[in-house]
Design a protein around this motif. Structure first.
Motif, PDB file in Angstrom:
ATOM      1  N   ILE A  53       0.831  -1.204   0.000  1.00 11.41           N
ATOM      2  CA  ILE A  53       0.000   0.000   0.000  1.00 11.41           C
ATOM      3  C   ILE A  53       0.867   1.256   0.000  1.00 11.41           C
ATOM      4  O   ILE A  53       0.536   2.250  -0.654  1.00 11.41           O
ATOM      5  N   SER A  54       1.984   1.210   0.699  1.00 12.65           N
ATOM      6  CA  SER A  54       2.906   2.350   0.716  1.00 12.65           C
ATOM      7  C   SER A  54       3.461   2.624  -0.678  1.00 12.65           C
ATOM      8  O   SER A  54       3.577   3.785  -1.099  1.00 12.65           O
ATOM      9  N   ILE A  55       3.769   1.558  -1.414  1.00  9.36           N
ATOM     10  CA  ILE A  55       4.293   1.714  -2.776  1.00  9.36           C
ATOM     11  C   ILE A  55       3.227   2.294  -3.691  1.00  9.36           C
ATOM     12  O   ILE A  55       3.476   3.246  -4.455  1.00  9.36           O
ATOM     13  N   VAL A  56       2.002   1.732  -3.601  1.00 14.32           N
ATOM     14  CA  VAL A  56       0.913   2.219  -4.449  1.00 14.32           C
ATOM     15  C   VAL A  56       0.565   3.665  -4.099  1.00 14.32           C
ATOM     16  O   VAL A  56       0.290   4.484  -4.979  1.00 14.32           O
ATOM     17  N   SER A  57       0.587   3.989  -2.803  1.00 17.43           N
ATOM     18  CA  SER A  57       0.287   5.360  -2.373  1.00 17.43           C
ATOM     19  C   SER A  57       1.328   6.338  -2.901  1.00 17.43           C
ATOM     20  O   SER A  57       0.991   7.467  -3.296  1.00 17.43           O
ATOM     21  N   ALA A  58       2.583   5.920  -2.896  1.00 15.80           N
ATOM     22  CA  ALA A  58       3.649   6.779  -3.442  1.00 15.80           C
ATOM     23  C   ALA A  58       3.424   7.027  -4.933  1.00 15.80           C
ATOM     24  O   ALA A  58       3.609   8.148  -5.425  1.00 15.80           O
ATOM     25  N   LEU A  59       3.000   5.969  -5.642  1.00 12.99           N
ATOM     26  CA  LEU A  59       2.692   6.130  -7.066  1.00 12.99           C
ATOM     27  C   LEU A  59       1.516   7.076  -7.254  1.00 12.99           C
ATOM     28  O   LEU A  59       1.516   7.905  -8.179  1.00 12.99           O
ATOM     29  N   TYR A  60       0.521   6.977  -6.369  1.00 11.89           N
ATOM     30  CA  TYR A  60      -0.643   7.862  -6.461  1.00 11.89           C
ATOM     31  C   TYR A  60      -0.216   9.325  -6.308  1.00 11.89           C
ATOM     32  O   TYR A  60      -0.590  10.177  -7.126  1.00 11.89           O
ATOM     33  N   VAL A  84      -8.672   8.978 -13.708  1.00  6.88           N
ATOM     34  CA  VAL A  84      -8.190   7.666 -14.148  1.00  6.88           C
ATOM     35  C   VAL A  84      -7.229   7.067 -13.125  1.00  6.88           C
ATOM     36  O   VAL A  84      -7.386   5.921 -12.685  1.00  6.88           O
ATOM     37  N   PHE A  85      -6.221   7.843 -12.724  1.00  7.82           N
ATOM     38  CA  PHE A  85      -5.219   7.292 -11.819  1.00  7.82           C
ATOM     39  C   PHE A  85      -5.740   7.154 -10.386  1.00  7.82           C
ATOM     40  O   PHE A  85      -5.296   6.281  -9.650  1.00  7.82           O
ATOM     41  N   SER A  86      -6.701   7.987  -9.997  1.00  4.03           N
ATOM     42  CA  SER A  86      -7.324   7.806  -8.682  1.00  4.03           C
ATOM     43  C   SER A  86      -8.136   6.522  -8.657  1.00  4.03           C
ATOM     44  O   SER A  86      -8.086   5.759  -7.683  1.00  4.03           O
ATOM     45  N   ALA A  87      -8.907   6.296  -9.713  1.00  4.29           N
ATOM     46  CA  ALA A  87      -9.728   5.092  -9.787  1.00  4.29           C
ATOM     47  C   ALA A  87      -8.867   3.830  -9.737  1.00  4.29           C
ATOM     48  O   ALA A  87      -9.203   2.857  -9.050  1.00  4.29           O
ATOM     49  N   ILE A  88      -7.751   3.846 -10.449  1.00  6.19           N
ATOM     50  CA  ILE A  88      -6.898   2.649 -10.504  1.00  6.19           C
ATOM     51  C   ILE A  88      -6.121   2.456  -9.202  1.00  6.19           C
ATOM     52  O   ILE A  88      -6.178   1.395  -8.582  1.00  6.19           O
ATOM     53  N   LEU A  89      -5.404   3.490  -8.791  1.00  4.63           N
ATOM     54  CA  LEU A  89      -4.462   3.329  -7.678  1.00  4.63           C
ATOM     55  C   LEU A  89      -5.153   3.292  -6.317  1.00  4.63           C
ATOM     56  O   LEU A  89      -4.786   2.474  -5.458  1.00  4.63           O
ATOM     57  N   LEU A  90      -6.161   4.125  -6.104  1.00 11.86           N
ATOM     58  CA  LEU A  90      -6.832   4.108  -4.798  1.00 11.86           C
ATOM     59  C   LEU A  90      -7.716   2.872  -4.645  1.00 11.86           C
ATOM     60  O   LEU A  90      -7.851   2.331  -3.550  1.00 11.86           O
ATOM     61  N   ARG A  91      -8.305   2.425  -5.745  1.00  9.87           N
ATOM     62  CA  ARG A  91      -9.056   1.163  -5.663  1.00  9.87           C
ATOM     63  C   ARG A  91      -8.113   0.005  -5.392  1.00  9.87           C
ATOM     64  O   ARG A  91      -8.464  -0.947  -4.681  1.00  9.87           O
ATOM     65  N   LEU A  92      -6.901   0.081  -5.918  1.00  7.91           N
ATOM     66  CA  LEU A  92      -5.899  -0.946  -5.643  1.00  7.91           C
ATOM     67  C   LEU A  92      -5.506  -0.934  -4.168  1.00  7.91           C
ATOM     68  O   LEU A  92      -5.301  -1.984  -3.559  1.00  7.91           O
ATOM     69  N   VAL A  93      -5.421   0.257  -3.569  1.00  8.38           N
ATOM     70  CA  VAL A  93      -5.147   0.360  -2.132  1.00  8.38           C
ATOM     71  C   VAL A  93      -6.223  -0.367  -1.334  1.00  8.38           C
ATOM     72  O   VAL A  93      -5.919  -1.141  -0.417  1.00  8.38           O
ATOM     73  N   LEU A  94      -7.478  -0.139  -1.686  1.00  6.27           N
ATOM     74  CA  LEU A  94      -8.577  -0.803  -0.979  1.00  6.27           C
ATOM     75  C   LEU A  94      -8.535  -2.314  -1.198  1.00  6.27           C
ATOM     76  O   LEU A  94      -8.805  -3.100  -0.275  1.00  6.27           O
ATOM     77  N   PHE A  95      -8.206  -2.734  -2.414  1.00  8.86           N
ATOM     78  CA  PHE A  95      -8.125  -4.168  -2.712  1.00  8.86           C
ATOM     79  C   PHE A  95      -7.044  -4.835  -1.865  1.00  8.86           C
ATOM     80  O   PHE A  95      -7.265  -5.901  -1.280  1.00  8.86           O
ATOM     81  N   ILE A  96      -5.882  -4.218  -1.809  1.00  4.44           N
ATOM     82  CA  ILE A  96      -4.791  -4.790  -1.004  1.00  4.44           C
ATOM     83  C   ILE A  96      -5.178  -4.841   0.468  1.00  4.44           C
ATOM     84  O   ILE A  96      -4.828  -5.799   1.182  1.00  4.44           O
ATOM     85  N   ALA A  97      -5.933  -3.835   0.940  1.00  5.67           N
ATOM     86  CA  ALA A  97      -6.362  -3.802   2.342  1.00  5.67           C
ATOM     87  C   ALA A  97      -7.435  -4.843   2.659  1.00  5.67           C
ATOM     88  O   ALA A  97      -7.832  -4.980   3.817  1.00  5.67           O
ATOM     89  N   GLY A  98      -7.888  -5.561   1.639  1.00  9.55           N
ATOM     90  CA  GLY A  98      -8.843  -6.646   1.883  1.00  9.55           C
ATOM     91  C   GLY A  98     -10.245  -6.375   1.397  1.00  9.55           C
ATOM     92  O   GLY A  98     -11.127  -7.231   1.531  1.00  9.55           O
ATOM     93  N   PHE A  99     -10.473  -5.211   0.791  1.00 12.95           N
ATOM     94  CA  PHE A  99     -11.803  -4.906   0.261  1.00 12.95           C
ATOM     95  C   PHE A  99     -11.855  -5.367  -1.196  1.00 12.95           C
ATOM     96  O   PHE A  99     -11.786  -4.569  -2.125  1.00 12.95           O
ATOM     97  N   PHE A 100     -11.976  -6.678  -1.367  1.00 19.81           N
ATOM     98  CA  PHE A 100     -11.905  -7.266  -2.702  1.00 19.81           C
ATOM     99  C   PHE A 100     -13.116  -6.880  -3.549  1.00 19.81           C
ATOM    100  O   PHE A 100     -12.992  -6.602  -4.734  1.00 19.81           O
ATOM    101  N   SER A 135     -15.228   5.882   9.002  1.00 15.30           N
ATOM    102  CA  SER A 135     -13.832   5.444   8.912  1.00 15.30           C
ATOM    103  C   SER A 135     -13.072   6.261   7.879  1.00 15.30           C
ATOM    104  O   SER A 135     -13.667   6.913   7.012  1.00 15.30           O
ATOM    105  N   TYR A 136     -11.749   6.194   7.950  1.00 17.54           N
ATOM    106  CA  TYR A 136     -10.910   6.776   6.903  1.00 17.54           C
ATOM    107  C   TYR A 136     -11.072   6.001   5.597  1.00 17.54           C
ATOM    108  O   TYR A 136     -10.777   6.518   4.511  1.00 17.54           O
ATOM    109  N   ILE A 137     -11.555   4.768   5.671  1.00 16.01           N
ATOM    110  CA  ILE A 137     -11.802   3.979   4.466  1.00 16.01           C
ATOM    111  C   ILE A 137     -12.894   4.635   3.626  1.00 16.01           C
ATOM    112  O   ILE A 137     -12.844   4.601   2.391  1.00 16.01           O
ATOM    113  N   ASP A 138     -13.889   5.257   4.282  1.00 18.34           N
ATOM    114  CA  ASP A 138     -14.927   5.993   3.553  1.00 18.34           C
ATOM    115  C   ASP A 138     -14.290   7.028   2.633  1.00 18.34           C
ATOM    116  O   ASP A 138     -14.706   7.205   1.485  1.00 18.34           O
TER     117      ASP A 138
END
Length: 339
Positions: A53-60, A84-100, A135-138
């Protein structure tokens, strides 16, 4: 906990500030084995997830704020790039955090609609997203889906301030501030909505409770919608509700160390988020909304309609507690922890 009983709502009996207790499960051999595996594997999994998530966040932050700033002279292109990049990278953050899988539902609260087809609303520039805050997840979800303008409410103010995505994430666990500083630019909700529409900034997010709860009830909305009229037809409100299902730790966040909470959240094998949205045209002040037959005695009648709409789609009860009570709760919590 008895020492926090003063923040239990008298009308509902709900304590909306303490972390919810996990539901009870059968103490079978399989459940016990699963718990043991989670204790052993969970922390290792969390470390791996947080690293990713840290790597993806840095890319974001590289692709969106930094590279996006280069496109500032071309506003439409910058907006597209950011989305485009928010949709891809932030959704990836949520996916990695377990929100499949994040489930979304569109609900109607009109009795006259019956079993007909319920249409979702298209969120546009200047629309005001009004939702409960748990939550901050919201915040991360909304950023990934809509790339909105986030705002902050003050306990003694009827206006809002623009804040960044990172500030909104951190604000989830902070003590609510009483008033903006003299250097802060503040707006009424309607003023900011019009500016966002004119400037093509995207929708604006207003967590009208002003602070997070544990998802068991609603706090009183801050009186920030006073500049709207009940019979107004251009309010552009989008009403949403966040709900988390959990068997272990709840993803809702109200108090405690935010990083440690995120570590525990990432140690869970999966997390579940459900988004409920009000059907198209049913939000207060929309072109086809029905004006109430009787006026409200409240000094913020549109706010009353909005909290009723959030309550209807979320099935959450309204308490008599507010962000001021949350501030007192957090101050008391911090004082006990320091001792």
């Amino acid at each position: 906990m008895e020492k926090y009983s003063r923040w239990r709502d008298a009308g509902t009996g709900i304590q909306p500030f303490l972390p919810p207790v996990p539901p009870r499960t059968d103490s079978s051999i399989l459940v016990t084995l699963s718990n043991v595996i989670h204790i052993v594997v969970g922390p290792i999994q969390a470390i791996i997830k947080i690293t990713l998530i840290s790597i993806v966040s840095a890319l974001y932050f590289l692709f969106v704020p930094v590279f996006g700033a280069l496109l500032t002279p071309i506003a439409p292109l910058k907006r597209l790039w950011t989305r485009v990049f928010s949709a891809i990278l932030l959704r990836l953050v949520l996916f990695i955090a377990g929100f499949f899988h994040i489930k979304t539902e569109t609900l109607s609260i009109r009795k006259s609609r019956g079993s007909g087809r319920v249409e979702s609303s298209s969120v546009k520039n200047g629309d005001v997203i009004v939702a409960n805050w748990t939550s901050y997840i919201d915040v991360v979800y909304l950023a990934s889906r809509f790339v909105p303008v986030f705002t902050q409410i003050y306990t003694e103010s009827e206006k809002i301030k623009i804040i960044s995505l990172w500030e909104a994430i951190r604000l989830a666990g902070k003590i609510p501030e009483s008033a903006p500083s003299s250097d802060d630019q503040v707006y009424t909700v309607q003023e900011l909505s019009l500016k966002a529409k004119k400037g093509g900034w995207g929708p604006i997010v207003v967590f009208a409770e002003g602070t997070t709860t544990n998802g068991r009830a609603l706090l009183k909305f801050a009186p920030i919608f006073k500049d709207y009229k009940v019979d107004q037809k251009d309010g552009q409100f989008q009403v949403m509700a966040f709900k988390y299902e959990y068997a272990g730790m709840s993803p809702t966040y109200t108090v405690g160390n935010q990083l440690f909470h995120f570590f525990k959240l990432c140690s869970q094998f999966h997390n579940t988020l459900i988004i409920k949205s009000l059907a198209n045209g049913e939000a207060p002040c929309s072109p086809h909304s029905q004006v109430p037959a009787t006026g409200s005695i409240s000094d913020d009648p549109v706010g009353d309609l909005l909290i009723a709409a959030v309550g209807n789609i979320s099935k959450l009860r309204k308490t008599n507690l507010s962000m001021t009570d949350k501030r007192d709760f957090l101050s008391y919590y911090e004082s006990r922890k320091s001792k």
